[in-house]
Design an enzyme around this catalytic site. Structure first.
Site, PDB file in Angstrom:
ATOM      1  N   CYS A   2      43.561 134.032 -27.381  1.00 44.66           N
ATOM      2  CA  CYS A   2      44.234 135.240 -27.845  1.00 44.66           C
ATOM      3  C   CYS A   2      43.611 136.542 -27.294  1.00 44.66           C
ATOM      4  O   CYS A   2      42.396 136.669 -27.206  1.00 44.66           O
ATOM      5  CB  CYS A   2      44.225 135.360 -29.366  1.00 44.66           C
ATOM      6  SG  CYS A   2      44.925 133.949 -30.202  1.00 44.66           S
ATOM      7  N   ARG A  27      44.123 135.086 -21.580  1.00 43.92           N
ATOM      8  CA  ARG A  27      43.447 134.560 -22.763  1.00 43.92           C
ATOM      9  C   ARG A  27      44.369 133.714 -23.640  1.00 43.92           C
ATOM     10  O   ARG A  27      43.902 133.032 -24.566  1.00 43.92           O
ATOM     11  CB  ARG A  27      42.903 135.713 -23.622  1.00 43.92           C
ATOM     12  CG  ARG A  27      41.943 136.615 -22.890  1.00 43.92           C
ATOM     13  CD  ARG A  27      41.455 137.708 -23.812  1.00 43.92           C
ATOM     14  NE  ARG A  27      40.677 137.153 -24.893  1.00 43.92           N
ATOM     15  CZ  ARG A  27      39.385 136.894 -24.834  1.00 43.92           C
ATOM     16  NH1 ARG A  27      38.729 137.139 -23.733  1.00 43.92           N
ATOM     17  NH2 ARG A  27      38.745 136.394 -25.864  1.00 43.92           N
ATOM     18  N   TRP A  75      47.264 132.365 -28.214  1.00 41.89           N
ATOM     19  CA  TRP A  75      47.095 130.948 -27.891  1.00 41.89           C
ATOM     20  C   TRP A  75      47.019 130.269 -29.257  1.00 41.89           C
ATOM     21  O   TRP A  75      46.057 130.438 -29.993  1.00 41.89           O
ATOM     22  CB  TRP A  75      45.811 130.725 -27.102  1.00 41.89           C
ATOM     23  CG  TRP A  75      45.645 129.324 -26.624  1.00 41.89           C
ATOM     24  CD1 TRP A  75      46.119 128.790 -25.457  1.00 41.89           C
ATOM     25  CD2 TRP A  75      44.931 128.258 -27.287  1.00 41.89           C
ATOM     26  NE1 TRP A  75      45.766 127.469 -25.361  1.00 41.89           N
ATOM     27  CE2 TRP A  75      45.042 127.118 -26.460  1.00 41.89           C
ATOM     28  CE3 TRP A  75      44.236 128.153 -28.475  1.00 41.89           C
ATOM     29  CZ2 TRP A  75      44.467 125.895 -26.803  1.00 41.89           C
ATOM     30  CZ3 TRP A  75      43.665 126.936 -28.826  1.00 41.89           C
ATOM     31  CH2 TRP A  75      43.776 125.825 -27.988  1.00 41.89           C
ATOM     32  N   ASN A 101      42.030 137.175 -33.347  1.00 36.18           N
ATOM     33  CA  ASN A 101      41.680 136.141 -32.374  1.00 36.18           C
ATOM     34  C   ASN A 101      40.624 135.281 -33.048  1.00 36.18           C
ATOM     35  O   ASN A 101      39.579 135.790 -33.438  1.00 36.18           O
ATOM     36  CB  ASN A 101      41.131 136.827 -31.113  1.00 36.18           C
ATOM     37  CG  ASN A 101      40.478 135.855 -30.151  1.00 36.18           C
ATOM     38  OD1 ASN A 101      40.704 134.653 -30.214  1.00 36.18           O
ATOM     39  ND2 ASN A 101      39.665 136.394 -29.254  1.00 36.18           N
ATOM     40  N   GLY A 102      40.894 133.978 -33.216  1.00 36.66           N
ATOM     41  CA  GLY A 102      39.900 133.115 -33.858  1.00 36.66           C
ATOM     42  C   GLY A 102      40.553 132.210 -34.879  1.00 36.66           C
ATOM     43  O   GLY A 102      41.773 132.032 -34.879  1.00 36.66           O
ATOM     44  N   GLU A 490      35.967 117.693 -10.307  1.00 35.49           N
ATOM     45  CA  GLU A 490      36.513 119.058 -10.321  1.00 35.49           C
ATOM     46  C   GLU A 490      37.860 119.116  -9.594  1.00 35.49           C
ATOM     47  O   GLU A 490      38.787 119.786 -10.051  1.00 35.49           O
ATOM     48  CB  GLU A 490      35.483 120.012  -9.687  1.00 35.49           C
ATOM     49  CG  GLU A 490      35.925 121.444  -9.506  1.00 35.49           C
ATOM     50  CD  GLU A 490      36.301 122.177 -10.795  1.00 35.49           C
ATOM     51  OE1 GLU A 490      36.068 121.652 -11.895  1.00 35.49           O
ATOM     52  OE2 GLU A 490      36.865 123.276 -10.677  1.00 35.49           O
ATOM     53  N   LYS A 494      41.304 120.304 -11.349  1.00 35.60           N
ATOM     54  CA  LYS A 494      42.111 121.410 -10.810  1.00 35.60           C
ATOM     55  C   LYS A 494      43.560 120.973 -10.661  1.00 35.60           C
ATOM     56  O   LYS A 494      44.476 121.691 -11.017  1.00 35.60           O
ATOM     57  CB  LYS A 494      41.543 121.785  -9.447  1.00 35.60           C
ATOM     58  CG  LYS A 494      41.180 123.148  -9.081  1.00 35.60           C
ATOM     59  CD  LYS A 494      40.353 124.061  -9.902  1.00 35.60           C
ATOM     60  CE  LYS A 494      40.119 123.846 -11.326  1.00 35.60           C
ATOM     61  NZ  LYS A 494      38.965 124.475 -11.891  1.00 35.60           N
ATOM     62  N   GLU A 497      45.303 120.364 -14.191  1.00 39.48           N
ATOM     63  CA  GLU A 497      45.535 121.513 -15.069  1.00 39.48           C
ATOM     64  C   GLU A 497      46.600 122.478 -14.551  1.00 39.48           C
ATOM     65  O   GLU A 497      47.263 123.134 -15.339  1.00 39.48           O
ATOM     66  CB  GLU A 497      44.238 122.257 -15.408  1.00 39.48           C
ATOM     67  CG  GLU A 497      43.610 123.019 -14.271  1.00 39.48           C
ATOM     68  CD  GLU A 497      42.329 123.715 -14.676  1.00 39.48           C
ATOM     69  OE1 GLU A 497      42.223 124.180 -15.811  1.00 39.48           O
ATOM     70  OE2 GLU A 497      41.420 123.804 -13.829  1.00 39.48           O
ATOM     71  N   HIS A 513      35.421  98.871 -10.216  1.00 42.00           N
ATOM     72  CA  HIS A 513      35.244  98.451 -11.612  1.00 42.00           C
ATOM     73  C   HIS A 513      36.453  98.795 -12.474  1.00 42.00           C
ATOM     74  O   HIS A 513      36.325  98.898 -13.690  1.00 42.00           O
ATOM     75  CB  HIS A 513      33.967  99.079 -12.181  1.00 42.00           C
ATOM     76  CG  HIS A 513      32.753  98.672 -11.408  1.00 42.00           C
ATOM     77  ND1 HIS A 513      32.150  97.441 -11.556  1.00 42.00           N
ATOM     78  CD2 HIS A 513      32.064  99.319 -10.437  1.00 42.00           C
ATOM     79  CE1 HIS A 513      31.126  97.357 -10.722  1.00 42.00           C
ATOM     80  NE2 HIS A 513      31.051  98.489 -10.032  1.00 42.00           N
ATOM     81  N   LYS A 612      42.142 130.978 -20.829  1.00 45.16           N
ATOM     82  CA  LYS A 612      40.954 131.158 -19.991  1.00 45.16           C
ATOM     83  C   LYS A 612      39.658 131.030 -20.781  1.00 45.16           C
ATOM     84  O   LYS A 612      38.697 130.458 -20.318  1.00 45.16           O
ATOM     85  CB  LYS A 612      41.045 132.533 -19.334  1.00 45.16           C
ATOM     86  CG  LYS A 612      39.931 132.857 -18.387  1.00 45.16           C
ATOM     87  CD  LYS A 612      40.119 132.132 -17.086  1.00 45.16           C
ATOM     88  CE  LYS A 612      38.977 132.321 -16.124  1.00 45.16           C
ATOM     89  NZ  LYS A 612      38.909 131.200 -15.182  1.00 45.16           N
TER      90      LYS A 612
HETATM   91  C1  F6R Z   1      39.003 124.722 -15.673  1.00 45.98           C
HETATM   92  C2  F6R Z   1      38.386 125.708 -16.511  1.00 45.98           C
HETATM   93  C3  F6R Z   1      37.753 125.255 -17.780  1.00 45.98           C
HETATM   94  C4  F6R Z   1      36.470 126.047 -18.034  1.00 45.98           C
HETATM   95  C5  F6R Z   1      35.891 125.698 -19.409  1.00 45.98           C
HETATM   96  C6  F6R Z   1      34.581 126.381 -19.663  1.00 45.98           C
HETATM   97  O1  F6R Z   1      39.517 125.283 -14.508  1.00 45.98           O
HETATM   98  O2  F6R Z   1      38.402 126.867 -16.229  1.00 45.98           O
HETATM   99  O3  F6R Z   1      37.506 123.894 -17.766  1.00 45.98           O
HETATM  100  O4  F6R Z   1      35.555 125.751 -17.029  1.00 45.98           O
HETATM  101  O5  F6R Z   1      36.811 126.058 -20.405  1.00 45.98           O
HETATM  102  O6  F6R Z   1      34.722 127.768 -19.604  1.00 45.98           O
HETATM  103  P1  F6R Z   1      33.485 128.722 -19.408  1.00 45.98           P
HETATM  104  O7  F6R Z   1      32.923 128.451 -18.066  1.00 45.98           O
HETATM  105  O8  F6R Z   1      34.064 130.098 -19.510  1.00 45.98           O
HETATM  106  O9  F6R Z   1      32.518 128.407 -20.496  1.00 45.98           O
END
Ligand code: F6R
Length: 617
Positions: A2, A27, A75, A101-102, A490, A494, A497, A513, A612
Site C-alpha cells: 500500500c 507498492r 495491496w 498501510n499495514g 533467480e 523473474k 513473477e 533426482h 514491491k
Molecule cells: C522479486 C522481488 C522480491 C524481493 C523480496 C525482498 O523480484 O523483488 O522477491 O526480492 O520481496 O524484498 P527486499 O529486497 O526489498 O527485502
C-alpha cells in the site's frame, strides 16, 4: 505494501496526490482512492483497479478542488480488492477519514466491541475498524484527534502507517507509524506539507523530509512546525529534517518502455556506483566503512547467517559461496520468514547479514530484531537510504543501485552481489585466506564487470528473438551449478513473477533426482554452463536433456563450441572469474523474462498479486 500520499497547503491537492499515487503504485495496485477537502465538504472517490482508473472516476464522481487531501493505492490484506474495501475509509459520523498501510491483527475483537456500541461496518477491512475506534475514543474521552489516534494505537496490535483527517479540525492531518514507512515533506515557510510512503511523490516540491520512526505520531498543522511524539509514552521527539538526495530523473522512465527495462540497462552504472570509493583496484584495496569499523566482529565470527527474502535471498546464496570460498567463514542462508519463527540457535559469536532492497521487508526486519535480541551483530545490506532495516542494524553498507521501481528486482540483485563479493574479498584479505595476487586479480576483474554488462546488453535483440520462440511455453526449467545455482533460482523467479509461466530453478545435478521427469520437447531448459564452473558436469546434464528432446537455451562463456553443438540457442557472456560470473549470467535471464512477459501482454512493472515492498508478513 500500500502507498499513502497526502497534502495540506495552498496548492490544489488533487494533482499532487494523483501523481504521488502513480509514483507509489509499485507498492500496491489493486485499488486506489482519494479524499479531498474543499473547505466545506469531504469528497471521496475510490475504486478497484489502478490509479488511472481512479482518475477517470474522479472526473465523473467528485469535485477535484481543495487544498487538503489524502490518497491511497492498495495491496489487499483484509478483504478482497473491491470499491468498498478500497481506502480512504470514513468513520461512522462521516467526520474522520483514514488511509492505512499495514495490518491490525486484533481488529476483529475491536470490531465486535464497536458493533456492541452501535457501530456498523461497510467493508471487510481492519482499517474501517481503526477509524471507528479513533472516533469512539475521541467522543468518549473528549480529546482532540491527535490524542484519540494515540490512545487507539496503544490498543491495537499490528503494523501501520496511517494518515487521519478530521473534518471538524480541517487544518491538520495526523500521521503515525509502526512497521510501515511514512515520510513528511516540509514546504517553504511551513506553508505546505506533503505526506507519503516514500519521498518520491514530493521531490519536485521540497527536499526537506522528516521520516517517522516506529511508534511515532506527528501532527501536521498549517503554518506550524511538525510535532512528533512517542505513541506509547507521549514524550516529544526532536524533529530531524533530512535533505533528500533523490532526484526526479531517477524515478522516471527516461524513455524506456518500462521501469524494469530501464533498471536492467542501469546495471553498469549501478554496479559502478556500488563499488565507487570502495574498490581501489590500482592500490589493491577494498574499503567499506561499515565493515572496517567492525572488522573484529567479522574476524571473530564463528559463523555468518544471512537473512533475506526473495531475490535478496538469492543474492545471499551467491554470497554463501563467496564468503566460504574466499574468507573460509561458515555461512548459513535463511529465509527471514522461517528464521524468525523457528527458535534458531543464535549466539554473540554470530554475525548476521540482512539483505534487503527496500529495507522495509517485514520478515527481514523481524529476523534482525530477533538476532539482535540474542546478542548477534547485525550488518545490513540495503538499497533504500534511511529505510527501517538500514536503521535497525548495528552497522551496514548501502548498495547504491538508485531507486528500483519495477516490482521485479534486477539492479538490486546485481548490486547486492557486487557489495557482498567486495565484503567477502575484504574479509579474505584481513583473514589471510586469499593470496595478494588473487586478491588483486579479483579487484581488477570486478572493475571490468560494468563494461562486460554493457557488452551483454548489446545482444538484447538476440535474446528477444529467443524469447519470441518460447513465449507460449507453460513451464520452464533453469539449471546452474555452484555460483550459478542461485542465478538459476533467480532466473526462474523473474520469469514466473512477470510472465506467469511456471518456472523452477535447480542445481543442475539435482535434475536427475526428479525434475528430469518433466522434460519433453515442449520444455525449455535454460542451462548456465560457464567455462570455469563445473563445465564438464554441466555439459553432461545438457546431454541428458537433449536425449529427452528438451529445448536447451544455454548461457555460455564466449568462444564455447561444445555446448553450441548441443544447445538449441546459445547466449554468450564475456569471460570472467567464476565467482563474478553471476553478475553477467543474470543479465540475459532478466532480459529473457522481460521480453517473454512483454510479448505475452503482461504488465511487467506491476505483475498481478505482487507489491514491491512487502511490509506485512
Ligand atoms: C522479486 C522481488 C522480491 C524481493 C523480496 C525482498 O523480484 O523483488 O522477491 O526480492 O520481496 O524484498 P527486499 O529486497 O526489498 O527485502
Amino acid at each position: 505494501m500500500c502507498g499513502i500520499t497526502g497534502y495540506i497547503g495552498y496548492r490544489e491537492a488533487y494533482p499532487i496526490i494523483i501523481n504521488g499515487l502513480k509514483r507509489l503504485e509499485y507498492r500496491g495496485y489493486d485499488s486506489a482512492g482519494v479524499m479531498l477537502y474543499d473547505g466545506n465538504n469531504i469528497n471521496l472517490s475510490k475504486t478497484k483497479g489502478k490509479v488511472s482508473h481512479l482518475q477517470e472516476n474522479v472526473k465523473h464522481e467528485i469535485s477535484d478542488k481543495g487544498t487538503l487531501g489524502i490518497g491511497h493505492t492498495r495491496w489487499a490484506t483484509h478483504g478482497i480488492p473491491n470499491d468498498v474495501n478500497s481506502h480512504p475509509h470514513v468513520s461512522q459520523s462521516g467526520n474522520l477519514v483514514i488511509v492505512h498501510n499495514g495490518i491490525i491483527e486484533n481488529y476483529d475483537a475491536i470490531k465486535q466491541e464497536l458493533i456492541s456500541r452501535g457501530y456498523t461496518f461497510h467493508s471487510d477491512t481492519d482499517t474501517e475498524v481503526l477509524i471507528n475506534l479513533i472516533e469512539e475514543i475521541k467522543g468518549q474521552e473528549k480529546v482532540k484527534l491527535g490524542k484519540a489516534v494515540q490512545i487507539a494505537l496503544n490498543q491495537v496490535i499490528g503494523a501501520y502507517a496511517i494518515a487521519v483527517f478530521d473534518k471538524t479540525k480541517p487544518d491538520e492531518i495526523v500521521v503515525a507509524r509502526l512497521g510501515s514507512p511514512i515520510a513528511i515533506g516540509v514546504g517553504k515557510d511551513l506553508k505546505e506539507f506533503f505526506i507519503a510512503s516514500d519521498a518520491s511523490p514530493f521531490i519536485e516540491y521540497t527536499k526537506d523530509a522528516v521520516y517517522l520512526e516506529d511508534e511515532e505520531l506527528a501532527i501536521i498543522k498549517m503554518g506550524r512546525e511538525v510535532k512528533v511524539r512517542k505513541i506509547n509514552d507521549d514524550s516529544f521527539v526532536d524533529l530531524k529534517i533530512q535533505e533528500l538526495q533523490m532526484n526526479l530523473e531517477q524515478i522516471e522512465k527516461g524513455g524506456y518502455e518500462h521501469f524494469m527495462l530501464k533498471e536492467i540497462y542501469e546495471q553498469p552504472r549501478a554496479i559502478t556506483d556500488t563499488f565507487r570509493g570502495r574498490l581501489l583496484a590500482n592500490e589493491g584495496i577494498i574499503k567499506i566503512s561499515g565493515l572496517e569499523n567492525n572488522m573484529k566482529k567479522f574476524l571473530n565470527a564463528e559463523r555468518i547467517i544471512i537473512v533475506a527474502c526473495g531475490t535478496s535471498w538469492h543474492a545471499g546464496l551467491v554470497a554463501e559461496y563467496t564468503f566460504e570460498e574466499f574468507a573460509r567463514i561458515p555461512v548459513e542462508v535463511e529465509y527471514a520468514s522461517e528464521f524468525r519463527y523457528r527458535n534458531p540457535v543464535i549466539t554473540e559469536k554470530d554475525v548476521v547479514i540482512a539483505i534487503s532492497q527496500s529495507g522495509e521487508t517485514a520478515d527481514t526486519l523481524a529476523a534482525i530484531k530477533l538476532a539482535r535480541s540474542k546478542g548477534a551483530f547485525v550488518f545490513g545490506v540495503c538499497n533504500v537510504v534511511g529505510s527501517s532495516i538500514a536503521r535497525e542494524n548495528d552497522s551496514g553498507a548501502y548498495t547504491h543501485a538508485g531507486p528500483e521501481i519495477g516490482v521485479a528486482s534486477t539492479k538490486a540483485f546485481t548490486t547486492q552481489i557486487t557489495l557482498l563479493t567486495l565484503i567477502a574479498l575484504r574479509l579474505a584479505r584481513a583473514k589471510g585466506t586469499m593470496t595478494s595476487a588473487d586478491f588483486r586479480l579479483y579487484l581488477q576483474e570486478m572493475e571490468l564487470i560494468p563494461n562486460k554488462v554493457e557488452q551483454l546488453l548489446k545482444i538484447d535483440d538476440h535474446i528477444k528473438a529467443i524469447a519470441k520462440k518460447y513465449l507460449l511455453s507453460t513451464n520452464c526449467l533453469y539449471l546452474g551449478r555452484g555460483y550459478n545455482f542461485p542465478v538459476a533460482l533467480e532466473g526462474a523467479l523473474k520469469l514466473k513473477e512477470i510472465s506467469y509461466i511456471h518456472a523452477e530453478g535447480y542445481p543442475a545435478a539435482e535434475m536427475k533426482h526428479g525434475p528430469i521427469a518433466l522434460i519433453d520437447d515442449r520444455m525449455p531448459v535454460i542451462v548456465i554452463a560457464t567455462s570455469k564452473g563445473h563445465y564438464e558436469k554441466v555439459v553432461s546434464n545438457i546431454q541428458e536433456i537433449k536425449s529427452r528432446s528438451g529445448k536447451i537455451i544455454a548461457v555460455v562463456t564466449e568462444g564455447d563450441t561444445t555446448v553450441r553443438d548441443l544447445a538449441d540457442h546459445v547466449i554468450e557472456i564475456p569471460e570472467t572469474e567464476e565467482a563474478l560470473s553471476p553478475l553477467l549470467t543474470t543479465i540475459p535471464l532478466q532480459l529473457l523474462s522481460y521480453h517473454i512477459a512483454v510479448m505475452r501482454g503482461c504488465n511487467v512493472d506491476q505483475p498481478r498479486n505482487l507489491a514491491k515492498s512487502v511490509t506485512v508478513e
